[in-house]
Motif scaffolding. Structure first.
Motif, PDB file in Angstrom:
ATOM      1  N   MET A 130      16.493  32.443 -15.870  1.00  8.55           N
ATOM      2  CA  MET A 130      15.892  31.357 -16.638  1.00  8.55           C
ATOM      3  C   MET A 130      16.491  30.012 -16.274  1.00  8.55           C
ATOM      4  O   MET A 130      17.712  29.833 -16.235  1.00  8.55           O
ATOM      5  N   LEU A 131      15.595  29.071 -16.021  1.00 13.12           N
ATOM      6  CA  LEU A 131      16.000  27.696 -15.731  1.00 13.12           C
ATOM      7  C   LEU A 131      15.547  26.843 -16.919  1.00 13.12           C
ATOM      8  O   LEU A 131      14.382  26.902 -17.309  1.00 13.12           O
ATOM      9  N   ILE A 132      16.471  26.082 -17.481  1.00 11.78           N
ATOM     10  CA  ILE A 132      16.157  25.347 -18.708  1.00 11.78           C
ATOM     11  C   ILE A 132      16.153  23.843 -18.437  1.00 11.78           C
ATOM     12  O   ILE A 132      17.151  23.292 -17.950  1.00 11.78           O
ATOM     13  N   ALA A 133      15.043  23.212 -18.724  1.00 20.27           N
ATOM     14  CA  ALA A 133      14.920  21.772 -18.479  1.00 20.27           C
ATOM     15  C   ALA A 133      15.550  21.012 -19.645  1.00 20.27           C
ATOM     16  O   ALA A 133      14.856  20.446 -20.487  1.00 20.27           O
ATOM     17  N   ASP A 134      16.876  21.039 -19.685  1.00 18.42           N
ATOM     18  CA  ASP A 134      17.587  20.338 -20.760  1.00 18.42           C
ATOM     19  C   ASP A 134      19.072  20.395 -20.454  1.00 18.42           C
ATOM     20  O   ASP A 134      19.465  20.876 -19.392  1.00 18.42           O
ATOM     21  N   THR A 135      19.884  19.912 -21.391  1.00 17.64           N
ATOM     22  CA  THR A 135      21.324  19.996 -21.227  1.00 17.64           C
ATOM     23  C   THR A 135      21.887  21.027 -22.201  1.00 17.64           C
ATOM     24  O   THR A 135      21.343  21.201 -23.296  1.00 17.64           O
ATOM     25  N   ALA A 136      22.978  21.680 -21.803  1.00 20.86           N
ATOM     26  CA  ALA A 136      23.576  22.696 -22.666  1.00 20.86           C
ATOM     27  C   ALA A 136      24.073  22.079 -23.974  1.00 20.86           C
ATOM     28  O   ALA A 136      24.275  22.779 -24.959  1.00 20.86           O
ATOM     29  N   VAL A 138      22.571  20.452 -26.164  1.00 16.39           N
ATOM     30  CA  VAL A 138      21.668  20.581 -27.321  1.00 16.39           C
ATOM     31  C   VAL A 138      21.849  21.899 -28.058  1.00 16.39           C
ATOM     32  O   VAL A 138      21.435  22.021 -29.203  1.00 16.39           O
ATOM     33  N   ILE A 139      22.464  22.887 -27.398  1.00  9.69           N
ATOM     34  CA  ILE A 139      22.715  24.117 -28.152  1.00  9.69           C
ATOM     35  C   ILE A 139      24.183  24.234 -28.552  1.00  9.69           C
ATOM     36  O   ILE A 139      24.533  25.067 -29.367  1.00  9.69           O
ATOM     37  N   ARG A 140      25.039  23.379 -27.978  1.00  8.36           N
ATOM     38  CA  ARG A 140      26.466  23.493 -28.292  1.00  8.36           C
ATOM     39  C   ARG A 140      26.861  22.540 -29.388  1.00  8.36           C
ATOM     40  O   ARG A 140      27.676  22.857 -30.244  1.00  8.36           O
ATOM     41  N   ASP A 141      26.310  21.360 -29.350  1.00  9.99           N
ATOM     42  CA  ASP A 141      26.684  20.345 -30.337  1.00  9.99           C
ATOM     43  C   ASP A 141      25.871  20.571 -31.610  1.00  9.99           C
ATOM     44  O   ASP A 141      24.653  20.412 -31.599  1.00  9.99           O
ATOM     45  N   PRO A 142      26.546  20.946 -32.696  1.00  8.38           N
ATOM     46  CA  PRO A 142      25.796  21.226 -33.931  1.00  8.38           C
ATOM     47  C   PRO A 142      24.995  20.011 -34.407  1.00  8.38           C
ATOM     48  O   PRO A 142      23.929  20.165 -35.015  1.00  8.38           O
ATOM     49  N   ALA A 143      25.496  18.820 -34.085  1.00  9.16           N
ATOM     50  CA  ALA A 143      24.790  17.618 -34.514  1.00  9.16           C
ATOM     51  C   ALA A 143      23.428  17.506 -33.844  1.00  9.16           C
ATOM     52  O   ALA A 143      22.511  16.897 -34.373  1.00  9.16           O
ATOM     53  N   LEU A 144      23.342  18.089 -32.652  1.00  9.25           N
ATOM     54  CA  LEU A 144      22.079  18.009 -31.910  1.00  9.25           C
ATOM     55  C   LEU A 144      21.198  19.226 -32.133  1.00  9.25           C
ATOM     56  O   LEU A 144      20.082  19.288 -31.653  1.00  9.25           O
ATOM     57  N   LEU A 145      21.750  20.238 -32.838  1.00  9.97           N
ATOM     58  CA  LEU A 145      21.008  21.489 -32.960  1.00  9.97           C
ATOM     59  C   LEU A 145      19.817  21.300 -33.893  1.00  9.97           C
ATOM     60  O   LEU A 145      19.808  21.696 -35.034  1.00  9.97           O
ATOM     61  N   SER A 146      18.854  20.633 -33.356  1.00  8.69           N
ATOM     62  CA  SER A 146      17.637  20.328 -34.092  1.00  8.69           C
ATOM     63  C   SER A 146      16.614  21.384 -33.727  1.00  8.69           C
ATOM     64  O   SER A 146      16.952  22.441 -33.214  1.00  8.69           O
ATOM     65  N   MET A 165      19.323  22.397 -16.332  1.00  9.83           N
ATOM     66  CA  MET A 165      19.057  21.455 -15.236  1.00  9.83           C
ATOM     67  C   MET A 165      19.830  20.147 -15.386  1.00  9.83           C
ATOM     68  O   MET A 165      19.987  19.405 -14.429  1.00  9.83           O
ATOM     69  N   LEU A 166      20.274  19.849 -16.608  1.00  8.33           N
ATOM     70  CA  LEU A 166      21.046  18.624 -16.824  1.00  8.33           C
ATOM     71  C   LEU A 166      22.490  18.983 -17.132  1.00  8.33           C
ATOM     72  O   LEU A 166      22.751  19.962 -17.845  1.00  8.33           O
ATOM     73  N   ASP A 167      23.422  18.184 -16.612  1.00  8.85           N
ATOM     74  CA  ASP A 167      24.816  18.431 -16.958  1.00  8.85           C
ATOM     75  C   ASP A 167      25.134  17.762 -18.296  1.00  8.85           C
ATOM     76  O   ASP A 167      24.261  17.183 -18.939  1.00  8.85           O
ATOM     77  N   ARG A 168      26.394  17.850 -18.690  1.00 12.52           N
ATOM     78  CA  ARG A 168      26.788  17.362 -20.001  1.00 12.52           C
ATOM     79  C   ARG A 168      26.514  15.853 -20.159  1.00 12.52           C
ATOM     80  O   ARG A 168      26.273  15.369 -21.240  1.00 12.52           O
ATOM     81  N   ASP A 169      26.561  15.129 -19.038  1.00 15.08           N
ATOM     82  CA  ASP A 169      26.330  13.675 -19.098  1.00 15.08           C
ATOM     83  C   ASP A 169      24.867  13.329 -18.884  1.00 15.08           C
ATOM     84  O   ASP A 169      24.541  12.201 -18.518  1.00 15.08           O
ATOM     85  N   GLN A 170      24.003  14.299 -19.087  1.00 10.59           N
ATOM     86  CA  GLN A 170      22.556  14.084 -18.999  1.00 10.59           C
ATOM     87  C   GLN A 170      22.121  13.723 -17.583  1.00 10.59           C
ATOM     88  O   GLN A 170      21.081  13.106 -17.397  1.00 10.59           O
TER      89      GLN A 170
END
Lengths: 356, 399
Positions: A130-136, A138-146, A165-170
């Protein structure tokens, strides 16, 4: 045939009768269930729909419906609060009220099952890389877990060896993408993300490295609003991905937090189809009468999944149109497109504020 | 030069100097040039093509007819012992949405001989801008324009404070919060502030009287109620939020709604699906909360929700054809719903004696206008219990 059986079949393969009588019977049963267990729903049926006869109707469009925004204003639950295992919330922008959806263990199980079976229909039985078009993040930071993070987490259960597909710095993680394609690019693999992010990232990645997506299955969601700002509609989206990257298997889906697990999935013809345990009705934006195919109107969604809250029949604030009924192929039933939101209208009284 | 002055920070000091000397004039209340200018404006409003499509402007033109102005003049004279004089400089802060209200506020003050500064809502509206042009043209023609300023300026500019300090009279129209924010700014030491904060209105119908009506009378009533309900998106201070039946009802509410729907079908108000949906959400919300046991959507234009008699009914705000229906046995039960922020009671089936009796029972604790259905949004020089002629002028006592 019970609901369980519907769900356990591949939802889009289940022979859908032209009157969708199984869905209707299920919706009637769910109406009675929520009427008995959810006081707010009971009051609405009594006050606005003429009471219990409205729960034994003979047409899908006669099933009572709630406005989807009601879940922003009232807590509506058909189980004791102690049984609520998850409260799902919609991703509102700051200051907006969010929907709050009461989910218990059983409804959660049904949501999972519905999601898995629907996705299996496009991904096949095996779990794909699986390739995910986003940064990790969004699932690690509870503030972003929307809803975005939750959506990705839910989908990650359906794939394996996920790569973001995106690193931590987007920033585009070219090395990770390259390594993924080296390793898995010759077998079937799964790409998931939100529509506008998929669009941006695939194009950016394609500028930097040779991107061969002929073996990929793309599933994306999240609406077309930000795509319209880029003047990209579904036709352009599909054509571009096909011509540039050889990507043929593209499936958008339409769904909402108020009916999680129910995916209105895009077929090969670019139209959205309800799974066999769900239905879509289009209503005239003024009269709310049922529209003929081809006539745009308000989208109403019906689903047999929600047991712990009365979300089985909802009038959305989206406009859509049923293009045709399909009775053959991989996707059957009413094939529709979503056209965007009904514009919000600001009514102003004399009670203006200072800045006015 | 445009009739509306846009006052930016660079222009503000010189502009304020000009305003500061406006207050001293020689005009007397109802001086002939003032009356003539208003008559010219009225004629224009009743004739101009632009106004044909704008019922608010026609209503204003009607209100400003020479005969009406003469009636005001006579009242001003009759009710004054001694001599009535202008008050000085008036500052008008009209609401953002009711785009003709500023003209009523302004014209009463103008006829009394005051100089006027009117701060228009920052969002330009075609009706408002057209009306200012028409007013200034009428003033120019009679050589009266110099003492009347129509302007827009940024809220953060501090100009409201500077203008307040120069004002003999300040009229604040709008919400409670606006009144609060402006009221703390001092006027001239002997200045007077008239505040018109949030108000809520209702319609009351005597069930017996309605039952005795013939169909033609019911039809006429529905026409009049339609205007009350749909003008200004039902969000004017005088727009009815509730329809209260007084006395025993059987099928009167049904007949009333049926007649109203006839009018809706004929007039076809402009309705947005978004407004309709949002009315549907609110109706569902009230029902789910147990605050209503019956609600019906009568097409896109009208949603009617049955409510129990309670002051809370007036906390529910929704414009665009959202009507809350209440049924009470008598006036005493109606008064249990009374609130300080009631403004207009449009009534049907109450004779003059009964209207007076009702007014006495309201007792100044809310409810400042009792008028026939159809006049919810008509302007009067007595507004929210305040006599604008009396407060817009000074009296010089003579003995």
């Amino acid at each position: 045939m019970t609901l369980e059986a519907h769900l356990l079949e591949s939802p889009y393969d289940f022979p859908r009768t032209s009157d969708a009588s199984e869905v209707l019977a299920g919706l009637n049963r769910l109406g009675a269930h929520h009427y008995a267990l959810c006081p707010g729903y009971r009051r609405i049926v009594d006050a606005m729909w003429g009471g219990e006869p409205a729960l034994q109707v003979d047409r899908l469009e006669a099933v009572p419906y709630l406005p989807v925004s009601l879940f922003k204003r009232r807590w509506l639950s058909s189980v004791p609060d102690s049984d609520v295992t998850v409260t799902l919330t919609s991703s509102g922008t700051t200051g907006q009220q969010v929907s709050r959806i009461a989910v218990d263990a059983e409804t959660s199980r049904r949501q999972q099952l519905a999601l898995i079976r629907s996705m299996a229909h496009v991904l096949g039985k095996d779990r794909l890389p699986m390739l995910i078009a986003d940064t990790a993040s969004v699932i690690r930071d509870p503030a972003l877990l929307s809803a975005r993070g939750a959506g990705i987490l839910g989908m990650m259960r359906l794939g394996r060896q996920p790569v973001f597909m995106l690193d931590r710095d987007q920033r585009l993680d070219v090395r990770a993408i390259h390594a993924f394609l080296e390793r898995y690019g010759h077998e079937r693999f799964f790409v998931f993300g939100f529509t506008f992010i998929v669009w941006e990232l695939l194009r950016q990645a394609g500028d930097t490295l040779p991107l061969d997506l002929t073996r990929a299955v793309l599933v994306h969601s999240g609406g077309w609003k930000s795509m319209q700002d880029r003047a990209v509609d579904n036709t352009v989206f599909r054509a571009t991905l096909r011509e540039r990257f050889g990507l043929h298997a593209v499936h958008n889906f339409y769904g909402m937090v108020e009916q999680i697990g129910t995916l209105f999935m895009e077929g090969d013809d670019g139209l959205l189809y309800p799974p066999s345990f769900a239905n879509v009705v289009i209503r005239d934006p003024h009269s709310w009468a049922v529209c003929e195919p081809g006539q745009p109107g308000l989208v109403q969604v019906q689903s047999l999944v929600p047991l712990s809250y009365p979300g089985h029949s909802l009038l959305t604030e989206d406009m859509g149109v049923i293009e045709r009924f399909s009775d053959e192929g991989r996707f059957r039933g009413p094939g529709f497109r979503v056209l965007g939101r009904v514009p919000k209208v600001e009514l102003r009284g004399c009670s203006d504020v200072m800045a006015a | 030069m445009s009739a509306i002055e846009l006052v930016g920070p660079d222009r503000a000091p010189a502009w304020l100097e000009r305003i500061a000397i406006l207050g001293h004039g020689t005009e007397q209340p109802f001086d002939p040039p003032l009356v003539e200018a208003v008559a010219d404006l009225s004629a224009r409003l009743l004739k101009d093509d632009f106004c044909r499509e704008q019922p608010q402007l026609r209503a204003l033109g009607y209100w400003l007819r020479r005969a009406e102005v003469e009636r005001l003049r006579q009242r001003a004279e009759r009710e004054c012992v001694g001599v009535r004089a202008a008050r000085g400089l008036a500052l008008h802060l009209p609401p953002a949405n009711v785009d003709t209200l500023f003209a009523y506020s302004w014209v009463v003050s103008f006829l009394l001989g005051n100089a006027n500064v009117t701060r228009l809502p920052s969002a330009a509206s075609p009706v408002c801008d057209w009306l200012v042009e028409a007013i200034v043209e009428a003033l120019d023609f009679r050589d009266q324009a110099a003492r009347h300023v129509f302007c827009r300026y940024d809220h953060s500019s501090g100009l409201t404070a500077r203008l307040s300090a120069l004002s003999d009279l300040r009229l604040i129209w709008g919400g409670d919060e606006k009144v609060r924010q402006v009221s703390i700014l001092p006027t001239r030491p002997d200045g007077l502030t008239l505040a018109f904060p949030d108000r809520k209105s209702l319609c009351i119908v005597c069930a017996d009287a309605y039952a005795r009506c013939d169909p033609a009378a019911r039809q006429l009533l529905a026409e009049q109620f339609y205007n009350d309900l749909f003008w200004f998106d039902q969000l004017g201070c005088g727009s009815p939020r509730a329809l209260v039946w007084i006395g025993e009802v059987s099928n009167q509410p049904k007949m009333f709604i049926a007649h109203l729907l006839d009018v809706v079908a004929r007039r076809q108000p402009e309705l947005e699906p978004g407004t309709d949906l949002s009315k549907f959400v609110l109706a569902n919300e009230l029902v789910a909360a147990g605050s209503s046991d019956s609600a019906e959507r009568y097409g896109a234009a009208l949603t009617v929700v049955q409510r129990d008699a309670s002051p809370d009914v007036f906390d529910t705000v929704h414009g665009g054809g959202f009507l809350q229906q209440v049924s009470v046995p008598d006036v005493s039960a109606l008064l249990e719903m009374q609130r300080r922020d009631w403004q207009t009671l449009t009534v049907f089936g109450f004779d003059e004696q009964e209207r007076r009796a009702l007014a006495r029972r309201l007792g100044g604790r809310g409810g400042y206008r009792i008028v026939p259905i159809g006049q919810a949004l008509s302007f009067d020089t007595v507004w929210d219990g305040i006599d604008l002629i009396e407060h817009g002028s000074r009296r010089i006592a003579i003995s």
